[in-house]
Write an enzyme that holds these catalytic residues in place. Structure first.
Site, PDB file in Angstrom:
ATOM      1  N   GLU A   1     -48.383   5.736  31.181  1.00  0.00           N
ATOM      2  CA  GLU A   1     -47.056   6.023  31.732  1.00  0.00           C
ATOM      3  C   GLU A   1     -45.952   5.511  30.827  1.00  0.00           C
ATOM      4  O   GLU A   1     -46.166   4.651  29.969  1.00  0.00           O
ATOM      5  CB  GLU A   1     -46.923   5.410  33.125  1.00  0.00           C
TER       6      GLU A   1
ATOM      7  N   CYS B   1     -52.395  19.800  33.087  1.00  0.00           N
ATOM      8  CA  CYS B   1     -53.722  19.505  32.552  1.00  0.00           C
ATOM      9  C   CYS B   1     -54.660  20.692  32.726  1.00  0.00           C
ATOM     10  O   CYS B   1     -55.488  20.978  31.860  1.00  0.00           O
ATOM     11  CB  CYS B   1     -54.300  18.263  33.215  1.00  0.00           C
TER      12      CYS B   1
ATOM     13  N   CYS C   1     -53.812  17.978  37.232  1.00  0.00           N
ATOM     14  CA  CYS C   1     -52.538  18.592  37.613  1.00  0.00           C
ATOM     15  C   CYS C   1     -52.408  19.956  36.933  1.00  0.00           C
ATOM     16  O   CYS C   1     -53.235  20.335  36.101  1.00  0.00           O
ATOM     17  CB  CYS C   1     -51.373  17.687  37.232  1.00  0.00           C
TER      18      CYS C   1
ATOM     19  N   GLU D   1     -56.624  13.471  31.228  1.00  0.00           N
ATOM     20  CA  GLU D   1     -57.323  14.656  30.744  1.00  0.00           C
ATOM     21  C   GLU D   1     -56.756  15.099  29.396  1.00  0.00           C
ATOM     22  O   GLU D   1     -57.501  15.470  28.491  1.00  0.00           O
ATOM     23  CB  GLU D   1     -57.199  15.814  31.744  1.00  0.00           C
TER      24      GLU D   1
ATOM     25  N   ASN E   1     -54.575   7.592  31.717  1.00  0.00           N
ATOM     26  CA  ASN E   1     -53.152   7.897  31.775  1.00  0.00           C
ATOM     27  C   ASN E   1     -52.350   6.748  31.170  1.00  0.00           C
ATOM     28  O   ASN E   1     -52.722   5.583  31.249  1.00  0.00           O
ATOM     29  CB  ASN E   1     -52.686   8.267  33.188  1.00  0.00           C
TER      30      ASN E   1
END
Length: 133
Positions: A44, A89, A86, A55, A42
Site C-alpha cells: 500500500e 487484477c 479485483c 496478484e 500487496n
C-alpha cells in the site's frame, strides 16, 4: 506444484504485505506454464491509487523473468475469506492466462475455485487491439 504447495507459497508471501492503511494483507502465487512459481503481496501507499496488489506483483515478477503463460493462480488473505482478484487484477490475469486457467481462493479450509473466464468474461484481449501476443 500441487494446489496446497501453491497455497503455502501465497500464505508465505502474505506475511510480507505492507498494509498500514487497510490492514488487509493479501498474498498470491502464480505457477507458470513451465512450473515456475512466483509470489507477491500487496504493497500500500498513502496515495491509495499507487498501491500494488498481490496478484499484480506476482505476475510482474513472472513477466520480468520472461514468462508469458500462467497455469494456476492462488490468492489468500489473512482473513481466509476466499478473496477474489479485483477487476484490475482480473484484467492482468486475462493477459497471461487462458479462460480455463484455475484461480483458487483460500477459504481457510480449502478453496473457492474459479476460472479466469468466469471471473472476467468478455475481457479486453490483444486480438481486439489487433495485436497477436
Amino acid at each position: 506444484m500441487d494446489d496446497e504447495d501453491l497455497l503455502a507459497a501465497a500464505r508465505d508471501a502474505l506475511e510480507n504485505a505492507y498494509v498500514p492503511y487497510s490492514e488487509y494483507p493479501v498474498g498470491a502465487a502464480v505457477e507458470t506454464a513451465d512450473g515456475s512459481v512466483y509470489t507477491g503481496c500487496n504493497v500500500e501507499n498513502a496515495n491509495y491509487s499507487n498501491s500494488l496488489h498481490a496478484e499484480e506483483v506476482a505476475v510482474g515478477r513472472a513477466t520480468a523473468d520472461g514468462h508469458r503463460e500462467l497455469a494456476t493462480v492462488v490468492v489468500t488473505s489473512a482473513a481466509r475469506d476466499a478473496v477474489t482478484p479485483c477487476g484490475m487484477c482480473r484484467q492482468t490475469l486475462a493477459e497471461f492466462c487462458e479462460d480455463d486457467t484455475p484461480v483458487l481462493c483460500d477459504t481457510g479450509g480449502g478453496f473457492e475455485r474459479y476460472t479466469v473466464g468466469e471471473l472476467v468474461p468478455d475481457t479486453i484481449t490483444p486480438g481486439m487491439l489487433g495485436v497477436e501476443p
